[in-house]
Write a protein that holds these residues in place. Structure first.
Motif, PDB file in Angstrom:
ATOM      1  N   GLU A  30     -13.382   4.718  10.334  1.00 19.24           N
ATOM      2  CA  GLU A  30     -13.460   4.066   8.810  1.00 19.24           C
ATOM      3  C   GLU A  30     -12.136   4.339   8.058  1.00 19.24           C
ATOM      4  OE1 GLU A  30     -17.286   4.276   7.650  1.00 19.24           O
ATOM      5  OE2 GLU A  30     -18.124   2.761   8.689  1.00 19.24           O
ATOM      6  N   SER A  31     -12.006   5.628   8.103  1.00 22.85           N
ATOM      7  CA  SER A  31     -10.834   6.304   7.173  1.00 22.85           C
ATOM      8  C   SER A  31      -9.358   5.482   7.772  1.00 22.85           C
ATOM      9  CB  SER A  31     -10.626   7.713   7.522  1.00 22.85           C
ATOM     10  OG  SER A  31     -11.916   8.387   7.064  1.00 22.85           O
ATOM     11  N   VAL A  32      -9.451   5.428   8.793  1.00 25.50           N
ATOM     12  CA  VAL A  32      -8.230   4.718   9.254  1.00 25.50           C
ATOM     13  C   VAL A  32      -8.024   3.066   8.815  1.00 25.50           C
ATOM     14  CG1 VAL A  32      -6.788   3.953  11.224  1.00 25.50           C
ATOM     15  CG2 VAL A  32      -7.555   6.142  11.123  1.00 25.50           C
ATOM     16  N   ILE A  33      -9.287   2.519   9.188  1.00 21.26           N
ATOM     17  CA  ILE A  33      -9.183   1.069   8.767  1.00 21.26           C
ATOM     18  C   ILE A  33      -9.202   0.859   7.224  1.00 21.26           C
ATOM     19  CG2 ILE A  33     -10.763  -1.022   8.550  1.00 21.26           C
ATOM     20  CD1 ILE A  33      -9.866  -0.271  11.517  1.00 21.26           C
ATOM     21  N   ARG A  34      -9.827   1.755   6.495  1.00 19.65           N
ATOM     22  CA  ARG A  34      -9.680   1.697   4.985  1.00 19.65           C
ATOM     23  C   ARG A  34      -8.274   2.029   4.304  1.00 19.65           C
ATOM     24  NH1 ARG A  34     -13.478   4.972   4.148  1.00 19.65           N
ATOM     25  NH2 ARG A  34     -15.251   3.571   3.537  1.00 19.65           N
ATOM     26  N   TRP A  35      -7.430   2.975   5.335  1.00 20.21           N
ATOM     27  CA  TRP A  35      -6.108   3.363   5.011  1.00 20.21           C
ATOM     28  C   TRP A  35      -5.198   1.972   5.073  1.00 20.21           C
ATOM     29  CZ3 TRP A  35      -4.677   7.492   2.443  1.00 20.21           C
ATOM     30  CH2 TRP A  35      -3.196   7.876   2.392  1.00 20.21           C
ATOM     31  N   LEU A  36      -5.511   1.488   6.007  1.00 16.51           N
ATOM     32  CA  LEU A  36      -4.528   0.431   6.499  1.00 16.51           C
ATOM     33  C   LEU A  36      -4.915  -0.882   5.662  1.00 16.51           C
ATOM     34  CD1 LEU A  36      -3.962   0.796  10.211  1.00 16.51           C
ATOM     35  CD2 LEU A  36      -2.485   1.145   8.712  1.00 16.51           C
ATOM     36  N   GLY A  37      -6.256  -0.831   5.040  1.00 17.63           N
ATOM     37  CA  GLY A  37      -6.739  -2.036   4.143  1.00 17.63           C
ATOM     38  C   GLY A  37      -5.958  -1.880   2.794  1.00 17.63           C
ATOM     39  N   TRP A  38      -5.678  -0.519   2.621  1.00 19.72           N
ATOM     40  CA  TRP A  38      -5.184  -0.373   1.433  1.00 19.72           C
ATOM     41  C   TRP A  38      -3.663  -0.621   1.290  1.00 19.72           C
ATOM     42  CZ3 TRP A  38      -7.716   5.131   0.335  1.00 19.72           C
ATOM     43  CH2 TRP A  38      -9.008   4.867  -0.345  1.00 19.72           C
ATOM     44  N   PHE A  39      -3.065  -0.034   2.564  1.00 17.81           N
ATOM     45  CA  PHE A  39      -1.609  -0.041   2.683  1.00 17.81           C
ATOM     46  C   PHE A  39      -0.896  -0.855   3.474  1.00 17.81           C
ATOM     47  CE2 PHE A  39      -2.971   4.468   1.171  1.00 17.81           C
ATOM     48  CZ  PHE A  39      -2.123   4.345  -0.196  1.00 17.81           C
ATOM     49  N   ASP A  40      -1.546  -1.585   4.179  1.00 24.02           N
ATOM     50  CA  ASP A  40      -1.083  -2.722   5.394  1.00 24.02           C
ATOM     51  C   ASP A  40      -0.472  -1.864   6.304  1.00 24.02           C
ATOM     52  OD1 ASP A  40      -1.970  -5.021   3.850  1.00 24.02           O
ATOM     53  OD2 ASP A  40      -0.321  -4.842   2.512  1.00 24.02           O
ATOM     54  N   TYR A  41       0.410  -1.037   6.257  1.00 24.00           N
ATOM     55  CA  TYR A  41       1.204  -0.514   7.229  1.00 24.00           C
ATOM     56  C   TYR A  41       1.055   1.182   7.221  1.00 24.00           C
ATOM     57  CZ  TYR A  41       2.975  -5.573   7.371  1.00 24.00           C
ATOM     58  OH  TYR A  41       3.051  -6.633   7.447  1.00 24.00           O
ATOM     59  N   SER A  42       1.159   1.746   8.530  1.00 25.26           N
ATOM     60  CA  SER A  42       1.412   3.098   8.203  1.00 25.26           C
ATOM     61  C   SER A  42       1.834   3.564   9.774  1.00 25.26           C
ATOM     62  CB  SER A  42      -0.049   3.966   8.054  1.00 25.26           C
ATOM     63  OG  SER A  42       0.289   5.297   7.788  1.00 25.26           O
ATOM     64  N   ASP A  43       2.146   4.683  10.062  1.00 23.12           N
ATOM     65  CA  ASP A  43       2.597   5.192  11.352  1.00 23.12           C
ATOM     66  C   ASP A  43       1.677   6.437  11.860  1.00 23.12           C
ATOM     67  OD1 ASP A  43       3.502   7.325   9.832  1.00 23.12           O
ATOM     68  OD2 ASP A  43       5.571   6.970  10.285  1.00 23.12           O
ATOM     69  N   ARG A  44       1.846   6.734  13.232  1.00 22.14           N
ATOM     70  CA  ARG A  44       1.081   7.757  13.559  1.00 22.14           C
ATOM     71  C   ARG A  44       1.159   9.096  12.836  1.00 22.14           C
ATOM     72  NH1 ARG A  44       0.462   8.931  20.117  1.00 22.14           N
ATOM     73  NH2 ARG A  44       0.359   6.603  19.771  1.00 22.14           N
ATOM     74  N   GLU A  45       2.333   9.405  12.494  1.00 20.77           N
ATOM     75  CA  GLU A  45       2.204  10.760  11.688  1.00 20.77           C
ATOM     76  C   GLU A  45       1.538  10.643  10.488  1.00 20.77           C
ATOM     77  OE1 GLU A  45       4.747   8.964  13.002  1.00 20.77           O
ATOM     78  OE2 GLU A  45       5.757  10.256  14.630  1.00 20.77           O
ATOM     79  N   THR A  46       1.959   9.704   9.562  1.00 19.95           N
ATOM     80  CA  THR A  46       1.164   9.530   8.371  1.00 19.95           C
ATOM     81  C   THR A  46      -0.285   9.441   8.416  1.00 19.95           C
ATOM     82  OG1 THR A  46       2.971   8.338   7.504  1.00 19.95           O
ATOM     83  CG2 THR A  46       1.199   8.343   6.158  1.00 19.95           C
ATOM     84  N   ILE A  47      -0.688   8.662   9.348  1.00 22.12           N
ATOM     85  CA  ILE A  47      -2.341   8.649   9.589  1.00 22.12           C
ATOM     86  C   ILE A  47      -2.841  10.033  10.085  1.00 22.12           C
ATOM     87  CG2 ILE A  47      -4.079   7.516  11.036  1.00 22.12           C
ATOM     88  CD1 ILE A  47      -2.394   4.995  10.869  1.00 22.12           C
ATOM     89  N   ALA A  48      -2.308  10.737  11.014  1.00 19.00           N
ATOM     90  CA  ALA A  48      -2.725  11.733  11.262  1.00 19.00           C
ATOM     91  C   ALA A  48      -2.803  12.818  10.337  1.00 19.00           C
ATOM     92  CB  ALA A  48      -1.828  12.413  12.649  1.00 19.00           C
ATOM     93  N   SER A  49      -1.769  13.016   9.434  1.00 15.95           N
ATOM     94  CA  SER A  49      -1.512  13.796   8.275  1.00 15.95           C
ATOM     95  C   SER A  49      -2.739  13.318   7.113  1.00 15.95           C
ATOM     96  CB  SER A  49      -0.294  13.365   7.540  1.00 15.95           C
ATOM     97  OG  SER A  49      -0.238  14.310   6.487  1.00 15.95           O
TER      98      SER A  49
END
Length: 258
Positions: A30-49
């Motif tokens: 849910e943290s990942v889904i919410r993050w991409l819902g907020w920002f549309d795009y990200s990468d593995r390094e940013t999501i892991a961080s």
């Protein structure tokens, strides 16, 4: 459980049980889904961080999310960079998690300049996670109907609200002063208490600071039927009371880089 509490909670808390592992896995998803819902795009390094984990140990996690349709990945044009966005299942999940946002499907990657900016905003938020009570990215701020929306509004643990502005390039004087005055209006309307400008280098920071330090700010307005800003020769803004007020802060910070 909020994103912030997920990020701040150690895996060691409460020991390990299958039920707690499933709960943590759901919170992580849910943290990942919410993050991409907020920002549309990200990468593995940013999501892991954001999750507070090492990117090197997350290959199975990201593969599982892609295979389940929660994430989709694309190669950024011109560079060897995998960009994540919401897949079909992820988008439907985000609609449930973020009902306050008018979510729209993104069919193509934006320009690399836009990607670097959104990744830099994400990096700035992540750098402050330990001090943040809640996060409101730009996409969640449309209801404010403000002339200028910041990149994010953060409610800090001490109760103060701070707007973030990430600037990677120099804007024209007209746009800079127009945005300064828009922030003052937002502060006056209690949308937030102060604004923090973040820059990738001292020279860019200095250019903005020099404009801010002027005792009077020129006022610009858009011409009818145009977005072009024209200076008002009859009026200017007395900025003496703003300087030293602490309402604006300018600082350099490590930004997202390839």
């Amino acid at each position: 459980m909020s994103l912030e509490s997920v990020v701040k909670t150690s895996l060691a808390d409460g020991g390990w049980t299958r039920a707690s592992a499933i709960d943590r896995s759901k919170d992580k998803l849910e943290s990942v889904i919410r993050w991409l819902g907020w920002f549309d795009y990200s990468d593995r390094e940013t999501i892991a961080s954001m999750l507070g984990v090492s990117k090197d140990g997350q290959s199975a996690f990201f593969k599982r999310l892609e295979e389940s349709g929660f994430l989709c990945s694309e190669k950024a044009p011109g560079i060897r960079k995998v960009i994540y966005s919401l897949g079909d299942a992820g988008f439907e999940y985000a609609l449930m998690l973020l009902p306050e946002i008018d979510l729209k499907r993104r069919r193509r990657l934006p320009s690399w300049v836009s990607l670097v900016h959104t990744f830099s905003v994400q990096a700035a938020v992540i750098a402050r996670l330990e001090k943040i009570e809640s996060i409101k990215p730009e996409k969640t701020l449309k209801h404010l109907r403000a002339v200028r929306l910041p990149d994010a509004i953060l409610k800090m643990n001490d109760g103060t609200t701070v707007a973030l502005e990430v600037e990677l390039n120099h804007k024209s004087s007209a746009r800079v002063y127009n945005i300064f005055l828009s922030h003052l209006k937002n502060i006056r309307n209690n949308n937030y208490e102060r604004v923090v400008y973040l820059f990738p280098n001292d020279s860019l920071c200095r250019l903005y600071r020099e404009k801010y330090d002027q005792p009077r700010w020129p006022i610009y307005t858009a011409k009818a039927g145009s977005t072009r800003l024209v200076m008002n020769a009859q009026q200017s803004f007395d900025a003496e009371h703003v300087r030293g007020s602490g309402l604006f802060q300018f600082q350099t910070e490590d930004m997202y880089s390839l």
